[in-house]
Design a protein around this motif. Structure first.
Motif, short mmCIF file in Angstrom:
data_model
loop_
_atom_site.label_atom_id
_atom_site.label_comp_id
_atom_site.label_asym_id
_atom_site.label_seq_id
_atom_site.Cartn_x
_atom_site.Cartn_y
_atom_site.Cartn_z
N LEU A 59 0.97 -1.26 0.03
CA LEU A 59 0.14 0.08 0.01
C LEU A 59 0.81 1.16 0.00
N SER A 60 1.20 1.67 -1.24
CA SER A 60 2.45 2.61 -1.23
C SER A 60 1.91 4.14 -1.31
N THR A 61 0.72 4.06 -1.32
CA THR A 61 -0.03 5.67 -1.71
C THR A 61 -0.92 5.98 -0.60
N ALA A 62 -1.24 7.21 -0.17
CA ALA A 62 -2.30 7.77 0.89
C ALA A 62 -3.46 7.03 0.54
N GLU A 63 -3.83 7.14 -1.02
CA GLU A 63 -5.07 6.62 -1.35
C GLU A 63 -5.40 5.15 -1.30
N ASP A 64 -4.26 4.45 -1.53
CA ASP A 64 -4.37 2.93 -1.42
C ASP A 64 -4.41 2.68 0.20
N ARG A 65 -3.87 3.35 1.15
CA ARG A 65 -3.83 2.88 2.44
C ARG A 65 -5.51 3.25 3.05
N THR A 66 -5.77 4.52 2.49
CA THR A 66 -7.08 4.81 2.79
C THR A 66 -8.19 3.62 2.50
N ASP A 67 -8.27 3.51 1.13
CA ASP A 67 -9.26 2.57 0.76
C ASP A 67 -8.99 1.15 1.26
N ALA A 68 -7.69 0.72 1.63
CA ALA A 68 -7.73 -0.67 1.96
C ALA A 68 -8.32 -0.44 3.63
N LEU A 69 -7.95 0.30 4.46
CA LEU A 69 -8.50 0.51 5.82
C LEU A 69 -10.02 0.58 5.71
N ALA A 70 -10.71 1.41 4.97
CA ALA A 70 -12.05 1.48 4.75
C ALA A 70 -12.64 0.19 4.49
N HIS A 71 -12.04 -0.70 3.85
CA HIS A 71 -12.57 -1.68 3.18
C HIS A 71 -12.78 -2.79 4.43
N ILE A 72 -11.72 -2.90 5.34
CA ILE A 72 -12.09 -3.81 6.69
C ILE A 72 -12.47 -3.16 7.85
N ALA A 73 -12.76 -1.73 7.73
CA ALA A 73 -13.25 -1.17 9.04
C ALA A 73 -14.49 -1.82 9.60
N PRO A 74 -15.55 -2.25 8.76
CA PRO A 74 -16.55 -2.96 9.30
C PRO A 74 -16.29 -4.25 10.09
N GLN A 75 -15.27 -4.93 9.63
CA GLN A 75 -14.80 -6.03 10.41
C GLN A 75 -14.25 -5.63 11.51
N LEU A 76 -13.27 -4.71 11.60
CA LEU A 76 -12.74 -4.13 12.83
C LEU A 76 -13.79 -3.59 14.01
N ALA A 77 -14.77 -2.99 13.23
CA ALA A 77 -15.78 -2.51 14.33
C ALA A 77 -16.66 -3.82 14.99
N ALA A 78 -16.45 -5.09 14.12
CA ALA A 78 -17.53 -6.14 14.54
C ALA A 78 -16.61 -6.79 15.63
N SER A 79 -15.41 -6.67 15.73
CA SER A 79 -14.70 -7.12 17.00
C SER A 79 -14.86 -6.10 18.33
N ASP A 80 -15.81 -5.06 18.32
CA ASP A 80 -16.03 -4.44 19.52
C ASP A 80 -14.79 -3.55 20.03
N LEU A 81 -13.54 -3.55 19.39
CA LEU A 81 -12.27 -3.17 19.90
C LEU A 81 -12.28 -1.71 18.88
N PHE A 82 -12.91 -1.49 18.00
CA PHE A 82 -12.92 -0.38 17.28
C PHE A 82 -14.44 0.26 16.91
N ARG A 83 -14.38 1.54 16.94
CA ARG A 83 -15.74 2.08 16.80
C ARG A 83 -16.45 2.06 15.28
N ASN A 84 -17.52 2.11 14.88
CA ASN A 84 -18.34 2.24 13.88
C ASN A 84 -17.83 3.72 13.13
N GLY A 85 -17.47 3.69 11.99
CA GLY A 85 -17.35 4.93 11.45
C GLY A 85 -18.73 6.13 11.16
N THR A 86 -18.24 7.36 11.24
CA THR A 86 -19.31 8.38 10.82
C THR A 86 -19.19 9.00 9.40
#
Length: 284
Positions: A59-86
């Motif tokens: 993930l070599s660019t800011a856009e790549d990193r942003t998109d990759a994190l956004a893609h897994i954000a729902p799974q992170l939130a499902a762990s109850d260790l990360f909050r749902n986004g706004t």
């Protein structure tokens, strides 16, 4: 209670409990070990390195990193260790003048211990030669510190706005101020602090602005975040800061900083003045 207590409350942290969060060669935050283990279950996005937990080098660019994190954000939130986004995105960087290494939903920022920026506006009026401040009361439905006292204007710094644009936006939403009036506010100070919360590290930078509010202007909230405003004499405000927990945690620091700049708090009349001043600029 004391002014120093309010400053110390925003600087309680033990970073030995955290794993560095790294992007490229730059550390930009801290993860608890449990959160680190959770993100490492996504090896296309996060990898373990000698430095800590890093975003995958593919993930070599800011856009790549942003998109990759956004893609897994729902799974992170499902762990109850990360909050749902706004949907409000923050730029992740260590200095405001730097380009963002990625963008992250504001609700995820503390979990990654990354630096978050914000603006606070001190709205003052001089009456009979004495400084008064417009103080807001936060609405009861606020996620953070509902019902607490607040600055006239305050808000987080979205990635898609300049600081001035954000100040104008927040001034209109929170206090009904015109763009011209908000634009006349003076950049006056910067405050930083870092403390542990259940959601991660609050690792914040506040750009503080001062505005002399015309006598014929009364703040009027338009977005429902503030339930009302009161014009208070500065000594009354300082008594509330020093002796109560009525103010939102970081607003205490903004008011203490303003009062130091105005000469209301001095080395002669304020115990622990040096420690207070240093605590307003704590930046791990």
């Amino acid at each position: 209670m004391s002014y120093l207590d309010k400053v110390n409350r925003c600087n309680v942290r033990d970073l030995s409990k955290y794993v560095p969060f790294v992007v490229g060669d730059t550390q930009v935050g801290w993860l608890t070990r449990e959160r680190a283990d959770t993100v490492l279950r996504h090896p296309d996005v996060f990898v373990k390195t000698a430095a800590g937990v890093a975003m995958a080098p593919t993930l070599s660019t800011a856009e790549d990193r942003t998109d990759a994190l956004a893609h897994i954000a729902p799974q992170l939130a499902a762990s109850d260790l990360f909050r749902n986004g706004t949907g409000e995105m923050y730029g992740i960087k260590n200095q405001w003048s730097e380009p963002a290494l990625l963008r992250m939903d504001r609700m995820l920022v503390p979990a990654f211990g990354a630096r978050a920026y914000g603006v606070h506006l001190n709205g003052s009026v001089v009456k009979d030669g004495a400084v008064h401040l417009w103080i807001g009361t936060r609405a009861d439905d606020r996620i953070v510190e509902p019902g607490k006292l607040d600055n006239m204007v305050a808000g987080g710094q979205p990635a898609n706005l300049s600081i001035t644009e954000n100040l104008i936006k927040e001034s209109a939403e929170e206090a009904g101020l015109s763009a011209d009036l908000a634009r006349s506010a003076k950049a006056a100070s910067v405050i930083s602090y870092c403390f542990e919360t259940a959601n991660g590290l609050r690792n914040d930078i506040l750009f503080c602005y001062d505005l002399n509010v015309p006598d014929d202007i009364t703040p009027r909230n338009t977005d429902g975040e503030i339930s009302g405003f009161e014009l208070m004499a500065l000594p009354e405000v300082l008594t509330l800061v020093r002796e109560t927990n009525r103010f939102k945690f970081n607003v205490n620091l903004v008011i203490i900083d303003l009062s130091m700049r105005l000469g209301a708090l001095t080395p002669e009349n304020t115990p622990n003045y040096e420690q207070i001043a240093a605590g307003l600029r704590s930046r791990p």
